[in-house]
Design an enzyme around this catalytic site. Structure first.
Site, short mmCIF file in Angstrom:
data_model
loop_
_atom_site.label_atom_id
_atom_site.label_comp_id
_atom_site.label_asym_id
_atom_site.label_seq_id
_atom_site.Cartn_x
_atom_site.Cartn_y
_atom_site.Cartn_z
N HIS A 43 0.85 -1.19 0.00
CA HIS A 43 0.00 0.00 0.00
C HIS A 43 0.89 1.24 0.00
O HIS A 43 2.11 1.11 0.14
CB HIS A 43 -1.01 -0.01 1.16
CG HIS A 43 -0.38 -0.07 2.51
ND1 HIS A 43 0.28 1.00 3.06
CD2 HIS A 43 -0.32 -1.06 3.43
CE1 HIS A 43 0.73 0.67 4.25
NE2 HIS A 43 0.39 -0.58 4.51
N HIS A 71 3.88 1.85 2.26
CA HIS A 71 5.16 1.16 2.07
C HIS A 71 6.12 1.95 1.19
O HIS A 71 7.29 1.62 1.10
CB HIS A 71 4.93 -0.21 1.41
CG HIS A 71 4.26 -1.20 2.30
ND1 HIS A 71 3.16 -1.92 1.93
CD2 HIS A 71 4.53 -1.58 3.57
CE1 HIS A 71 2.79 -2.71 2.92
NE2 HIS A 71 3.60 -2.52 3.94
N CYS A 109 1.04 -8.62 21.00
CA CYS A 109 0.25 -8.19 19.84
C CYS A 109 0.88 -8.83 18.60
O CYS A 109 2.04 -8.57 18.29
CB CYS A 109 0.26 -6.67 19.67
SG CYS A 109 -0.47 -6.20 18.07
N CYS A 120 1.92 -6.23 15.89
CA CYS A 120 3.23 -5.60 16.13
C CYS A 120 4.33 -6.65 16.25
O CYS A 120 5.51 -6.32 16.20
CB CYS A 120 3.25 -4.80 17.42
SG CYS A 120 2.07 -3.46 17.52
N CYS A 122 -4.63 -3.22 20.99
CA CYS A 122 -3.52 -2.53 20.33
C CYS A 122 -4.05 -1.37 19.49
O CYS A 122 -4.87 -1.58 18.60
CB CYS A 122 -2.73 -3.49 19.44
SG CYS A 122 -1.54 -2.61 18.41
N HIS A 137 -3.32 -1.85 15.66
CA HIS A 137 -3.93 -2.96 14.92
C HIS A 137 -5.39 -3.22 15.30
O HIS A 137 -6.02 -4.12 14.74
CB HIS A 137 -3.08 -4.23 15.06
CG HIS A 137 -1.71 -4.05 14.47
ND1 HIS A 137 -0.63 -3.65 15.22
CD2 HIS A 137 -1.29 -4.12 13.19
CE1 HIS A 137 0.41 -3.53 14.42
NE2 HIS A 137 0.04 -3.80 13.19
N LYS A 139 -5.92 7.29 9.38
CA LYS A 139 -5.05 6.13 9.23
C LYS A 139 -5.68 5.22 8.17
O LYS A 139 -6.90 5.07 8.14
CB LYS A 139 -5.03 5.41 10.58
CG LYS A 139 -3.91 4.43 10.74
CD LYS A 139 -3.98 3.83 12.14
CE LYS A 139 -3.56 2.41 12.05
NZ LYS A 139 -2.35 1.91 12.20
N LYS A 156 -8.35 -1.28 6.25
CA LYS A 156 -9.28 -2.00 5.38
C LYS A 156 -10.71 -1.76 5.82
O LYS A 156 -11.61 -1.62 5.01
CB LYS A 156 -8.95 -3.49 5.40
CG LYS A 156 -7.69 -3.80 4.63
CD LYS A 156 -7.66 -5.25 4.17
CE LYS A 156 -6.35 -5.55 3.49
NZ LYS A 156 -5.45 -6.36 4.28
N1 MSP Z 1 8.46 -6.31 8.71
C1 MSP Z 1 8.55 -5.15 9.51
C2 MSP Z 1 9.86 -4.41 9.25
C3 MSP Z 1 11.10 -5.21 9.50
S1 MSP Z 1 12.54 -4.27 9.18
C4 MSP Z 1 13.78 -5.24 9.73
C5 MSP Z 1 7.37 -4.22 9.23
N2 MSP Z 1 6.73 -4.41 8.07
S2 MSP Z 1 5.49 -3.52 7.59
O1 MSP Z 1 5.07 -4.08 6.33
O2 MSP Z 1 4.51 -3.45 8.61
O3 MSP Z 1 6.04 -2.08 7.37
C6 MSP Z 1 7.08 -1.83 6.42
C7 MSP Z 1 7.45 -0.36 6.40
O4 MSP Z 1 6.31 0.38 5.96
C8 MSP Z 1 7.80 0.20 7.78
O5 MSP Z 1 8.85 1.14 7.66
C9 MSP Z 1 6.53 0.90 8.21
O6 MSP Z 1 6.74 1.95 9.10
C10 MSP Z 1 6.05 1.42 6.88
N3 MSP Z 1 4.64 1.74 6.88
C11 MSP Z 1 3.58 0.90 6.97
N4 MSP Z 1 2.44 1.64 6.92
C12 MSP Z 1 2.73 2.96 6.80
C13 MSP Z 1 2.01 4.13 6.55
N5 MSP Z 1 0.70 4.18 6.51
N6 MSP Z 1 2.71 5.26 6.31
C14 MSP Z 1 4.10 5.26 6.23
N7 MSP Z 1 4.80 4.17 6.47
C15 MSP Z 1 4.16 3.05 6.96
O7 MSP Z 1 7.11 -3.35 10.03
#
Ligand code: MSP
Length: 471
Positions: free
Chosen positions: A18, A21, A124, A127, A143, A146, A293, A296
């Site tokens: 999304h 990421h 959680c 997390c 949480c 989540h 935020k 879904k």
């Molecule tokens: N798998 C762990 C990271 C492990 S690093 C050794 C994780 N994955 S995640 O898919 O949840 O998030 C991946 C990245 O996307 C993280 O840097 C997270 O902060 C970022 N984001 C996820 N949702 C986000 C937003 N809505 N906005 C900006 N970044 C966010 O955490």
């Protein structure tokens, strides 16, 4: 010339990418391109985090074997990264056999700091961490990230003795040996560090078998964050390869929600391995969708491919690097996106290029190319402090200034009056200013900047289709 290693957080592959990421990749890519401009050699890592209860649960719910499930999702993330014009040099999957073997080696090297103990507490799965009793009470048992109730887990786990490293980590953060940006997050991390307990580094196999096996203990698998964090060095070949040419990382990009793992557990692992700490840990904010935020259940999740397909990768990068603050939560809406595209990219930059190139061609103007295109110090200072939005604003300010100058100097009138000498010097000034601004813009908008270089190479010719056709 230096070797510069830059990393991105590896996303869980329990769903589609999304727009949230996008930030790690866009920021890291800008950093990498800037470093290359300075003449440095750069490695940029990316990867996927494929273990843990979240992923196991999702695959189980879908009735698909976990490995098959993660294999199917990895390509979506790789395609997504490529489609933003992000160029990584190394890609790691945490289910790669190499990575798993290296994690086991790392475990062995940390063994003297690891002990086994019984634990009960709130967990959680979203997390992937235990929370304290205090957090549990403060959040009313649910949480906040989540929206799921914490589970009570009673487990025998391995622990990393955090007290072995606490003081050293504190000093490294305070002295900026490991710089945490922005400053207010550094303060948050120091406060967290002060009462950090020992870290659970494994899960019993009977509760979760989807993880890297703990060496010499068939009952336990590694906690997902241990094997995930290790990716930053396993991808370089640690421990069997000498990684000192690339490690410590110059910059590690992570979201604000996962900074705590990177500022606390990760340095403890590195110190336990006798490795230096990264030079900077840059924590970005969250992308909100229409002020909220993304979730879904609200139905406001924005698919990045829809955004990229609308105006292309360069427009995507423009919005996410200029209108999404490097450090703070920022909003995405389609209306803001359309506005940024039409009024800024198409008007400010696209039209400017078109007007200048058309004037130059019509009047047989030849660019004298012996000008100095050094990056301004002010820009470099911002880039060096990872203030990317501000650096981008600074460069865009130059574009706006040129638009202002062209209206003031009216080269079309000079052309009409046959004042060729004045016209040439006016165009030379304006085009050189544009090419200087282009230097600054190139880490942000690499493809556009390459086109601008082509357009303003003698004989100057306007592009056949506008750089950013109006919508
Ligand atoms: N798998 C762990 C990271 C492990 S690093 C050794 C994780 N994955 S995640 O898919 O949840 O998030 C991946 C990245 O996307 C993280 O840097 C997270 O902060 C970022 N984001 C996820 N949702 C986000 C937003 N809505 N906005 C900006 N970044 C966010 O955490």
């Amino acid at each position: 010339m230096k070797n510069i290693y830059i990393t991105t957080a590896i996303p869980y592959v329990n769903g589609e990418p999304h727009i949230g990421h996008a930030l790690d990749y866009c920021l890291a890519d800008v950093c990498a391109r800037y470093q290359k401009m300075l003449g440095n050699k750069v490695r940029l890592q990316a990867g996927t985090d494929e273990h843990g209860s979240k992923i196991w649960q999702k695959a189980t719910d879908l009735g698909v074997p976990v490995k098959e499930y993660v294999d199917g999702n990895v390509k979506k993330f790789q395609d997504f990264i490529h489609s933003m014009g992000v160029e990584y040099t190394d890609f790691v999957r945490t289910t790669d056999t190499e990575h798993e073997k290296r994690c086991q080696e790392i475990w062995g090297r940390l063994r003297s700091h690891i002990y086994k103990n019984k634990y009960e507490g709130w967990y959680c799965a979203g997390c992937e961490r235990f929370v304290t009793e205090k957090e549990h009470v403060e959040n009313g048992g649910v949480c906040p990230d989540h929206a799921k109730p914490y589970e009570w887990l009673r487990e025998e786990n391995y622990y990393l003795r955090f007290s072995d490293f606490k003081e050293q980590i504190k000093e490294a953060i305070e002295s900026d040996e490991m710089m945490i940006l922005p400053e207010f997050r550094k303060k948050e991390m120091l406060a967290l560090l002060a009462d950090s307990p020992d870290v659970s580094v494994s899960r019993p196999r009977e509760h979760l078998e989807w993880g890297v096996a703990v060496p010499d203990d068939a009952e336990q698998v590694m906690y997902v964050w241990i094997d995930a964090l290790a990716n930053y060095i396993t991808v370089l070949g640690y421990p069997e390869r000498d990684i000192s040419g690339w490690w410590p990382a110059e910059a590690q990009f992570v979201g604000k929600d996962i900074l705590r793992f990177h500022a606390i557990i990760w340095p403890a692992m590195l110190l336990g391995l006798g490795l230096p700490l990264p030079r900077a840990m840059i924590s970005h904010g969250f992308i909100l969708s229409d002020g909220q935020k993304m979730s879904k259940s609200i139905g406001n999740v924005v698919a990045p491919m829809d955004v990229i397909e609308k105006y292309g990768a360069e427009a995507f990068r423009y919005y996410f690097l200029r209108h999404i603050d490097t450090f703070l939560d920022s909003d995405f809406t389609w209306a803001k996106y359309d506005n940024a595209y039409n009024n800024e990219l198409a008007n400010d930059l696209g039209n400017l290029v078109q007007r200048l190139a058309t004037l130059a061609k019509k009047n047989n103007f030849e660019l004298k190319s012996d000008f100095d295109a050094k990056l301004p110090n002010e820009f470099c200072d911002l880039m060096d402090k990872y203030e990317f939005t501000k650096a981008f604003d600074f460069a865009w300010g130059k574009i706006q200034q040129i638009n202002h100058d062209i209206d003031e100097q009216k080269p079309w009138s000079l052309a009409k009056n046959g004042e060729k000498e004045k016209l040439d010097s006016c165009l030379q000034g304006l085009i050189v200013d544009l090419l200087r601004a282009k230097q600054m813009l190139s880490p942000f908008l690499p493809v556009t900047c390459e086109k601008i270089t082509g357009i303003f190479t003698n004989p100057i010719a306007p592009p056949e289709t506008p750089l950013f056709p109006k919508n």
